[in-house]
Design an enzyme around this catalytic site. Structure first.
Site, PDB file in Angstrom:
ATOM      1  N   GLN A  76       1.628 -20.583 -17.815  1.00 12.76           N
ATOM      2  CA  GLN A  76       1.481 -19.790 -18.856  1.00 12.76           C
ATOM      3  C   GLN A  76       0.389 -20.643 -19.903  1.00 12.76           C
ATOM      4  O   GLN A  76       0.106 -20.412 -21.042  1.00 12.76           O
ATOM      5  CB  GLN A  76       2.467 -19.377 -19.789  1.00 12.76           C
ATOM      6  CG  GLN A  76       3.250 -18.599 -18.847  1.00 12.76           C
ATOM      7  CD  GLN A  76       4.771 -18.017 -19.482  1.00 12.76           C
ATOM      8  OE1 GLN A  76       4.883 -18.438 -20.420  1.00 12.76           O
ATOM      9  NE2 GLN A  76       5.514 -17.362 -18.707  1.00 12.76           N
ATOM     10  N   HIS A 140       6.075 -20.186 -22.222  1.00 17.92           N
ATOM     11  CA  HIS A 140       6.317 -19.844 -23.662  1.00 17.92           C
ATOM     12  C   HIS A 140       5.496 -20.880 -24.507  1.00 17.92           C
ATOM     13  O   HIS A 140       6.122 -21.615 -25.414  1.00 17.92           O
ATOM     14  CB  HIS A 140       7.748 -19.916 -23.711  1.00 17.92           C
ATOM     15  CG  HIS A 140       8.707 -18.875 -22.874  1.00 17.92           C
ATOM     16  ND1 HIS A 140      10.199 -18.985 -23.258  1.00 17.92           N
ATOM     17  CD2 HIS A 140       8.208 -18.218 -21.922  1.00 17.92           C
ATOM     18  CE1 HIS A 140      10.419 -18.184 -22.142  1.00 17.92           C
ATOM     19  NE2 HIS A 140       9.397 -17.540 -21.508  1.00 17.92           N
ATOM     20  N   GLU A 233      10.306  -7.502 -28.497  1.00 13.76           N
ATOM     21  CA  GLU A 233      10.823  -6.846 -29.784  1.00 13.76           C
ATOM     22  C   GLU A 233       9.376  -6.829 -30.637  1.00 13.76           C
ATOM     23  O   GLU A 233       8.392  -7.524 -30.363  1.00 13.76           O
ATOM     24  CB  GLU A 233      11.361  -7.872 -30.662  1.00 13.76           C
ATOM     25  CG  GLU A 233      12.720  -8.130 -30.087  1.00 13.76           C
ATOM     26  CD  GLU A 233      13.594  -9.301 -30.929  1.00 13.76           C
ATOM     27  OE1 GLU A 233      14.920  -9.409 -30.778  1.00 13.76           O
ATOM     28  OE2 GLU A 233      13.105  -9.932 -31.728  1.00 13.76           O
ATOM     29  N   TYR A 243      14.949 -14.733 -36.803  1.00 11.54           N
ATOM     30  CA  TYR A 243      14.900 -13.486 -35.988  1.00 11.54           C
ATOM     31  C   TYR A 243      15.630 -13.597 -34.907  1.00 11.54           C
ATOM     32  O   TYR A 243      15.475 -12.797 -33.897  1.00 11.54           O
ATOM     33  CB  TYR A 243      13.239 -13.255 -35.599  1.00 11.54           C
ATOM     34  CG  TYR A 243      12.602 -12.877 -36.758  1.00 11.54           C
ATOM     35  CD1 TYR A 243      12.594 -11.456 -37.255  1.00 11.54           C
ATOM     36  CD2 TYR A 243      12.011 -14.053 -37.732  1.00 11.54           C
ATOM     37  CE1 TYR A 243      11.652 -11.423 -38.297  1.00 11.54           C
ATOM     38  CE2 TYR A 243      11.661 -13.464 -38.821  1.00 11.54           C
ATOM     39  CZ  TYR A 243      11.301 -12.039 -39.213  1.00 11.54           C
ATOM     40  OH  TYR A 243      10.908 -11.535 -40.334  1.00 11.54           O
ATOM     41  N   TYR A 254      16.626 -13.840 -17.142  1.00 11.90           N
ATOM     42  CA  TYR A 254      15.849 -13.129 -15.912  1.00 11.90           C
ATOM     43  C   TYR A 254      16.909 -13.140 -14.534  1.00 11.90           C
ATOM     44  O   TYR A 254      16.718 -12.150 -13.997  1.00 11.90           O
ATOM     45  CB  TYR A 254      14.583 -14.192 -15.643  1.00 11.90           C
ATOM     46  CG  TYR A 254      13.660 -13.989 -16.646  1.00 11.90           C
ATOM     47  CD1 TYR A 254      13.107 -12.683 -17.009  1.00 11.90           C
ATOM     48  CD2 TYR A 254      13.221 -14.806 -17.357  1.00 11.90           C
ATOM     49  CE1 TYR A 254      12.249 -12.431 -17.908  1.00 11.90           C
ATOM     50  CE2 TYR A 254      11.942 -14.938 -18.210  1.00 11.90           C
ATOM     51  CZ  TYR A 254      11.601 -13.692 -18.467  1.00 11.90           C
ATOM     52  OH  TYR A 254      10.519 -13.520 -19.340  1.00 11.90           O
TER      53      TYR A 254
HETATM   54 CA   LIG Z   1      15.019 -11.183 -32.446  1.00 12.81          CA
END
Ligand SMILES: [Ca+2]
Length: 360
Positions: A76, A140, A233, A243, A254
Protein backbone atom coordinates in the site's frame (compact mmCIF):
# COMPACT_ATOMS: atom_id res chain seq x y z
CA UNK A 1 -3.48 23.50 -26.23
CA UNK A 2 -7.19 23.24 -25.64
CA UNK A 3 -8.55 23.62 -22.12
CA UNK A 4 -10.93 20.69 -22.35
CA UNK A 5 -9.60 17.14 -22.41
CA UNK A 6 -10.62 14.97 -25.32
CA UNK A 7 -12.73 12.19 -23.94
CA UNK A 8 -14.17 9.03 -25.36
CA UNK A 9 -17.76 8.22 -24.44
CA UNK A 10 -18.12 4.72 -23.07
CA UNK A 11 -21.77 4.31 -22.19
CA UNK A 12 -24.81 5.95 -20.67
CA UNK A 13 -25.78 4.99 -17.11
CA UNK A 14 -29.07 5.49 -15.29
CA UNK A 15 -29.09 6.60 -11.68
CA UNK A 16 -31.68 7.84 -9.19
CA UNK A 17 -31.36 11.56 -9.90
CA UNK A 18 -29.44 11.96 -13.13
CA UNK A 19 -28.58 9.79 -16.13
CA UNK A 20 -24.94 10.27 -17.01
CA UNK A 21 -22.43 9.36 -19.66
CA UNK A 22 -19.29 7.61 -18.63
CA UNK A 23 -16.38 9.18 -20.48
CA UNK A 24 -12.79 7.94 -20.48
CA UNK A 25 -10.29 10.64 -19.54
CA UNK A 26 -7.13 8.49 -19.42
CA UNK A 27 -6.16 4.84 -19.62
CA UNK A 28 -2.91 2.95 -19.25
CA UNK A 29 -2.15 4.19 -15.74
CA UNK A 30 -0.57 1.92 -13.12
CA UNK A 31 -2.27 2.08 -9.71
CA UNK A 32 -3.31 5.74 -10.00
CA UNK A 33 -3.93 7.15 -6.53
CA UNK A 34 -4.99 10.79 -6.79
CA UNK A 35 -5.43 13.58 -9.31
CA UNK A 36 -5.55 17.35 -9.59
CA UNK A 37 -6.73 19.74 -12.29
CA UNK A 38 -4.37 22.56 -13.23
CA UNK A 39 -5.63 25.98 -14.29
CA UNK A 40 -4.81 25.35 -17.95
CA UNK A 41 -6.93 22.19 -18.06
CA UNK A 42 -4.09 19.69 -17.69
CA UNK A 43 -4.40 17.03 -15.01
CA UNK A 44 -1.76 15.68 -12.66
CA UNK A 45 -2.10 12.04 -11.60
CA UNK A 46 -0.05 10.16 -9.02
CA UNK A 47 0.82 6.52 -9.59
CA UNK A 48 1.64 4.56 -6.45
CA UNK A 49 4.99 3.28 -7.73
CA UNK A 50 6.29 6.85 -7.59
CA UNK A 51 5.36 8.52 -10.86
CA UNK A 52 3.57 11.84 -11.30
CA UNK A 53 1.91 11.87 -14.71
CA UNK A 54 0.42 14.66 -16.82
CA UNK A 55 -2.72 14.42 -18.94
CA UNK A 56 -2.67 17.09 -21.62
CA UNK A 57 -5.19 17.54 -24.44
CA UNK A 58 -6.77 14.25 -23.47
CA UNK A 59 -3.51 12.33 -23.74
CA UNK A 60 -1.50 10.74 -20.97
CA UNK A 61 2.02 12.10 -21.48
CA UNK A 62 4.62 9.37 -21.67
CA UNK A 63 7.32 11.14 -19.64
CA UNK A 64 6.54 11.35 -15.92
CA UNK A 65 7.29 14.60 -14.07
CA UNK A 66 10.95 14.66 -12.99
CA UNK A 67 12.33 15.18 -9.46
CA UNK A 68 9.59 13.30 -7.61
CA UNK A 69 11.19 11.93 -4.39
CA UNK A 70 12.04 8.25 -4.09
CA UNK A 71 9.16 6.38 -2.52
CA UNK A 72 8.75 3.15 -0.55
CA UNK A 73 6.71 1.42 -3.24
CA UNK A 74 5.61 -1.72 -1.49
CA UNK A 75 2.06 -3.03 -1.14
CA UNK A 76 0.00 0.00 0.00
CA UNK A 77 3.01 2.33 0.19
CA UNK A 78 4.24 4.72 -2.45
CA UNK A 79 3.28 8.04 -3.98
CA UNK A 80 -0.17 8.98 -2.74
CA UNK A 81 -1.99 12.30 -2.73
CA UNK A 82 -1.54 15.40 -4.88
CA UNK A 83 -3.21 18.69 -3.92
CA UNK A 84 -2.99 22.24 -5.14
CA UNK A 85 -2.63 24.98 -2.55
CA UNK A 86 -5.88 27.03 -2.35
CA UNK A 87 -3.86 30.01 -3.67
CA UNK A 88 -2.16 27.95 -6.36
CA UNK A 89 -3.00 30.57 -9.00
CA UNK A 90 -0.68 33.04 -7.25
CA UNK A 91 1.89 30.81 -5.51
CA UNK A 92 2.10 27.69 -7.72
CA UNK A 93 2.46 25.26 -4.81
CA UNK A 94 1.65 21.61 -5.44
CA UNK A 95 1.62 19.28 -2.42
CA UNK A 96 2.52 15.60 -2.64
CA UNK A 97 2.34 12.90 0.02
CA UNK A 98 4.35 9.71 -0.17
CA UNK A 99 5.80 6.84 1.83
CA UNK A 100 9.28 8.08 2.59
CA UNK A 101 12.00 5.40 2.76
CA UNK A 102 13.85 5.63 6.08
CA UNK A 103 16.45 3.40 7.76
CA UNK A 104 13.75 1.60 9.77
CA UNK A 105 11.30 1.22 6.87
CA UNK A 106 8.99 4.02 5.77
CA UNK A 107 6.49 6.60 6.95
CA UNK A 108 4.18 9.16 5.34
CA UNK A 109 5.86 12.42 4.34
CA UNK A 110 4.60 15.58 2.60
CA UNK A 111 6.46 17.95 0.31
CA UNK A 112 5.44 20.90 -1.81
CA UNK A 113 6.98 22.02 -5.08
CA UNK A 114 6.30 24.01 -8.23
CA UNK A 115 5.89 22.49 -11.66
CA UNK A 116 8.36 23.96 -14.13
CA UNK A 117 8.46 22.48 -17.62
CA UNK A 118 8.05 18.80 -16.79
CA UNK A 119 9.89 18.80 -13.46
CA UNK A 120 9.27 19.61 -9.81
CA UNK A 121 11.22 22.68 -8.67
CA UNK A 122 11.56 24.66 -5.41
CA UNK A 123 10.93 21.48 -3.40
CA UNK A 124 10.23 22.06 0.32
CA UNK A 125 9.55 19.52 3.04
CA UNK A 126 6.22 20.25 4.75
CA UNK A 127 5.92 17.22 7.01
CA UNK A 128 9.04 15.26 7.89
CA UNK A 129 8.03 12.01 9.62
CA UNK A 130 9.87 11.23 12.86
CA UNK A 131 12.52 8.77 11.60
CA UNK A 132 12.31 6.64 14.76
CA UNK A 133 8.66 5.91 13.97
CA UNK A 134 9.41 4.37 10.56
CA UNK A 135 8.32 0.74 10.21
CA UNK A 136 8.75 -1.98 7.60
CA UNK A 137 5.01 -2.60 7.62
CA UNK A 138 3.70 -2.14 4.09
CA UNK A 139 0.11 -1.29 5.05
CA UNK A 140 -2.01 1.60 6.38
CA UNK A 141 -0.07 4.69 5.34
CA UNK A 142 -3.28 6.74 5.03
CA UNK A 143 -3.22 9.33 3.47
CA UNK A 144 -5.11 12.35 2.24
CA UNK A 145 -4.35 16.08 2.27
CA UNK A 146 -7.00 18.79 2.72
CA UNK A 147 -6.64 22.56 3.04
CA UNK A 148 -9.22 24.62 4.88
CA UNK A 149 -8.64 27.83 2.93
CA UNK A 150 -7.67 29.63 6.17
CA UNK A 151 -3.96 28.79 6.05
CA UNK A 152 -4.16 25.31 7.56
CA UNK A 153 -3.57 21.89 6.08
CA UNK A 154 -5.05 18.67 7.43
CA UNK A 155 -3.66 15.24 6.57
CA UNK A 156 -3.98 11.67 7.77
CA UNK A 157 -1.52 8.91 8.60
CA UNK A 158 -2.68 5.31 9.07
CA UNK A 159 -1.69 3.23 12.11
CA UNK A 160 0.70 1.19 9.94
CA UNK A 161 -0.84 -2.13 10.90
CA UNK A 162 -0.13 -1.74 14.63
CA UNK A 163 -3.56 -0.86 15.94
CA UNK A 164 -2.46 0.35 19.38
CA UNK A 165 -0.56 3.20 17.71
CA UNK A 166 -3.87 4.95 17.10
CA UNK A 167 -4.52 5.53 20.83
CA UNK A 168 -1.01 6.75 21.69
CA UNK A 169 -0.37 10.45 21.36
CA UNK A 170 3.43 10.02 21.40
CA UNK A 171 3.39 8.82 17.78
CA UNK A 172 2.02 10.26 14.54
CA UNK A 173 0.28 7.05 13.40
CA UNK A 174 -3.47 6.47 13.33
CA UNK A 175 -4.11 10.22 13.44
CA UNK A 176 -5.40 13.23 11.56
CA UNK A 177 -2.89 16.09 11.75
CA UNK A 178 -3.06 19.86 11.29
CA UNK A 179 -0.22 22.13 10.20
CA UNK A 180 0.13 25.62 8.78
CA UNK A 181 0.39 25.30 5.01
CA UNK A 182 4.15 25.93 5.23
CA UNK A 183 4.60 23.03 7.66
CA UNK A 184 4.79 24.92 10.97
CA UNK A 185 2.85 23.45 13.90
CA UNK A 186 -0.03 25.73 14.96
CA UNK A 187 0.35 26.77 18.60
CA UNK A 188 -3.35 26.10 19.24
CA UNK A 189 -3.28 22.45 18.18
CA UNK A 190 -5.00 20.34 20.86
CA UNK A 191 -1.89 18.51 22.11
CA UNK A 192 0.75 21.12 21.21
CA UNK A 193 1.51 21.78 24.86
CA UNK A 194 1.12 18.22 26.16
CA UNK A 195 4.45 16.66 27.16
CA UNK A 196 5.37 13.67 25.02
CA UNK A 197 2.56 14.16 22.51
CA UNK A 198 3.18 14.83 18.83
CA UNK A 199 2.22 18.48 18.40
CA UNK A 200 0.78 18.06 14.89
CA UNK A 201 -2.06 15.77 16.07
CA UNK A 202 -5.60 17.08 15.49
CA UNK A 203 -7.55 13.85 16.17
CA UNK A 204 -6.63 10.27 17.10
CA UNK A 205 -8.00 6.73 17.19
CA UNK A 206 -8.23 6.84 13.36
CA UNK A 207 -7.29 3.49 11.80
CA UNK A 208 -6.56 4.36 8.17
CA UNK A 209 -8.11 7.57 6.86
CA UNK A 210 -7.92 7.76 3.06
CA UNK A 211 -10.63 10.34 2.45
CA UNK A 212 -10.53 13.81 4.02
CA UNK A 213 -12.59 16.77 2.84
CA UNK A 214 -14.01 20.04 4.13
CA UNK A 215 -17.72 20.32 3.47
CA UNK A 216 -18.51 23.37 1.33
CA UNK A 217 -20.68 25.86 3.17
CA UNK A 218 -20.12 24.46 6.66
CA UNK A 219 -16.34 24.24 6.93
CA UNK A 220 -16.76 20.88 8.71
CA UNK A 221 -14.00 18.30 8.16
CA UNK A 222 -15.22 14.84 7.13
CA UNK A 223 -13.19 11.62 6.84
CA UNK A 224 -13.64 8.14 5.49
CA UNK A 225 -11.87 5.49 7.52
CA UNK A 226 -10.93 2.11 6.10
CA UNK A 227 -12.02 -0.40 8.75
CA UNK A 228 -10.97 -4.00 9.46
CA UNK A 229 -13.42 -6.75 8.36
CA UNK A 230 -16.57 -4.68 8.69
CA UNK A 231 -16.81 -1.31 10.33
CA UNK A 232 -15.68 1.10 7.64
CA UNK A 233 -16.59 4.56 8.89
CA UNK A 234 -17.61 8.04 7.89
CA UNK A 235 -16.62 10.52 10.59
CA UNK A 236 -16.81 14.22 11.31
CA UNK A 237 -13.34 15.14 12.54
CA UNK A 238 -13.30 17.45 15.55
CA UNK A 239 -10.40 19.07 17.34
CA UNK A 240 -8.71 16.74 19.84
CA UNK A 241 -11.35 14.00 19.55
CA UNK A 242 -10.74 10.26 19.89
CA UNK A 243 -12.33 8.13 17.14
CA UNK A 244 -11.93 4.95 19.10
CA UNK A 245 -9.80 2.55 17.09
CA UNK A 246 -9.13 -0.16 18.25
CA UNK A 247 -10.93 0.22 21.61
CA UNK A 248 -14.29 0.51 19.88
CA UNK A 249 -15.07 -0.84 16.42
CA UNK A 250 -17.93 -2.31 14.40
CA UNK A 251 -15.55 -4.69 12.66
CA UNK A 252 -13.62 -7.86 13.42
CA UNK A 253 -10.09 -8.87 12.45
CA UNK A 254 -9.51 -10.06 8.86
CA UNK A 255 -8.83 -13.54 10.25
CA UNK A 256 -12.22 -13.57 11.99
CA UNK A 257 -11.04 -12.95 15.57
CA UNK A 258 -12.56 -10.31 17.78
CA UNK A 259 -10.80 -6.94 18.11
CA UNK A 260 -13.10 -5.48 20.76
CA UNK A 261 -16.31 -6.41 22.58
CA UNK A 262 -17.59 -2.87 22.42
CA UNK A 263 -18.58 -0.47 19.68
CA UNK A 264 -19.24 2.54 21.90
CA UNK A 265 -17.55 4.15 24.87
CA UNK A 266 -17.79 7.46 26.70
CA UNK A 267 -15.19 9.92 25.45
CA UNK A 268 -14.94 8.26 22.05
CA UNK A 269 -16.67 9.51 18.92
CA UNK A 270 -19.26 7.50 17.05
CA UNK A 271 -19.08 7.40 13.25
CA UNK A 272 -21.78 9.28 11.35
CA UNK A 273 -22.32 6.01 9.54
CA UNK A 274 -20.55 2.64 9.56
CA UNK A 275 -20.51 0.14 6.72
CA UNK A 276 -20.54 -3.64 7.33
CA UNK A 277 -19.48 -5.56 5.31
CA UNK A 278 -16.62 -3.23 4.47
CA UNK A 279 -16.80 -1.61 1.06
CA UNK A 280 -13.10 -0.74 1.70
CA UNK A 281 -13.84 2.97 1.53
CA UNK A 282 -11.12 5.19 0.16
CA UNK A 283 -11.28 8.70 -1.34
CA UNK A 284 -14.25 11.03 -1.09
CA UNK A 285 -15.36 14.43 -2.32
CA UNK A 286 -18.31 16.79 -2.03
CA UNK A 287 -20.22 17.79 -5.15
CA UNK A 288 -20.77 21.52 -5.54
CA UNK A 289 -20.81 21.82 -9.33
CA UNK A 290 -23.60 22.94 -11.66
CA UNK A 291 -23.76 20.07 -14.16
CA UNK A 292 -25.72 17.72 -11.86
CA UNK A 293 -28.15 19.96 -9.97
CA UNK A 294 -29.72 17.18 -7.87
CA UNK A 295 -26.32 16.06 -6.59
CA UNK A 296 -25.41 19.44 -5.15
CA UNK A 297 -24.13 19.07 -1.58
CA UNK A 298 -23.90 15.28 -1.90
CA UNK A 299 -20.82 13.37 -0.82
CA UNK A 300 -19.24 10.77 -3.10
CA UNK A 301 -17.34 7.94 -1.38
CA UNK A 302 -15.27 5.38 -3.28
CA UNK A 303 -15.01 1.66 -2.56
CA UNK A 304 -12.14 -0.62 -3.51
CA UNK A 305 -13.22 -4.14 -2.49
CA UNK A 306 -16.96 -3.72 -3.12
CA UNK A 307 -16.21 -1.79 -6.31
CA UNK A 308 -18.63 1.10 -6.28
CA UNK A 309 -19.15 4.81 -5.93
CA UNK A 310 -21.50 5.66 -3.07
CA UNK A 311 -23.52 8.85 -3.38
CA UNK A 312 -24.32 9.99 0.15
CA UNK A 313 -26.98 12.59 0.91
CA UNK A 314 -26.52 14.59 4.09
CA UNK A 315 -28.66 16.83 6.22
CA UNK A 316 -27.54 18.59 9.40
CA UNK A 317 -24.49 16.36 9.72
CA UNK A 318 -26.47 13.13 9.32
CA UNK A 319 -26.66 10.65 6.46
CA UNK A 320 -30.15 10.68 4.95
CA UNK A 321 -29.59 8.41 1.97
CA UNK A 322 -27.09 6.35 0.00
CA UNK A 323 -27.07 5.30 -3.65
CA UNK A 324 -24.66 2.71 -4.99
CA UNK A 325 -23.34 3.69 -8.39
CA UNK A 326 -20.92 2.05 -10.87
CA UNK A 327 -21.25 -1.27 -9.02
CA UNK A 328 -18.86 -4.07 -9.98
CA UNK A 329 -17.06 -1.74 -12.37
CA UNK A 330 -13.61 -2.09 -10.76
CA UNK A 331 -11.74 -1.00 -7.63
CA UNK A 332 -12.33 2.74 -7.22
CA UNK A 333 -9.48 4.59 -5.50
CA UNK A 334 -10.60 8.18 -5.53
CA UNK A 335 -13.21 10.65 -6.73
CA UNK A 336 -12.77 14.34 -7.52
CA UNK A 337 -15.40 16.99 -8.17
CA UNK A 338 -13.53 19.79 -9.90
CA UNK A 339 -14.84 23.24 -10.78
CA UNK A 340 -15.88 22.03 -14.25
CA UNK A 341 -18.86 20.19 -12.73
CA UNK A 342 -17.88 16.70 -13.89
CA UNK A 343 -17.28 13.87 -11.41
CA UNK A 344 -13.89 12.22 -11.95
CA UNK A 345 -13.42 8.62 -10.83
CA UNK A 346 -10.03 6.91 -10.48
CA UNK A 347 -9.86 3.15 -11.01
CA UNK A 348 -6.98 1.32 -9.36
CA UNK A 349 -6.11 -1.53 -11.75
CA UNK A 350 -6.37 -1.55 -14.67
CA UNK A 351 -5.64 2.08 -13.92
CA UNK A 352 -7.89 4.58 -15.62
CA UNK A 353 -9.79 7.77 -15.05
CA UNK A 354 -13.38 8.20 -16.18
CA UNK A 355 -15.70 11.10 -15.66
CA UNK A 356 -19.45 11.33 -15.20
CA UNK A 357 -20.98 13.81 -17.65
CA UNK A 358 -24.67 14.78 -17.94
CA UNK A 359 -26.64 12.71 -20.46
CA UNK A 360 -29.82 13.70 -22.24
CA1 LIG B 1 -14.07 4.85 14.96
Amino acid sequence: MSAAPCVAQERTVKSEKHPFNLETVAEGLRNPWAMEKLLDGRFLVTERAGRLRVIQDGKLQSAPVANVPNVFARNQGGLMDVRLHPDYASNGWIYLSYSKPLPGGALTSIIRARLKENALADIETIFEPPAEEATNSSIHFGNRIQFDGKGYMFFSIGERGEMQNAQRLENVKGKVHRLHDDGRVPADNPFAKQAGARASIWSYGNRNVQGLRIQPGTGVLWATEHGPRGGDELNVIRRGANYGWPVITYGIDYGGSKISDISAKAGMEQPVVQWTPSPAVCGMDFYSGDKFRAWKGNLFVTALALQKLIRVTLSDGKVTGQENMLEKSGRIRDVRCFDDGFVYVIYDEPGKIVRLAPAG
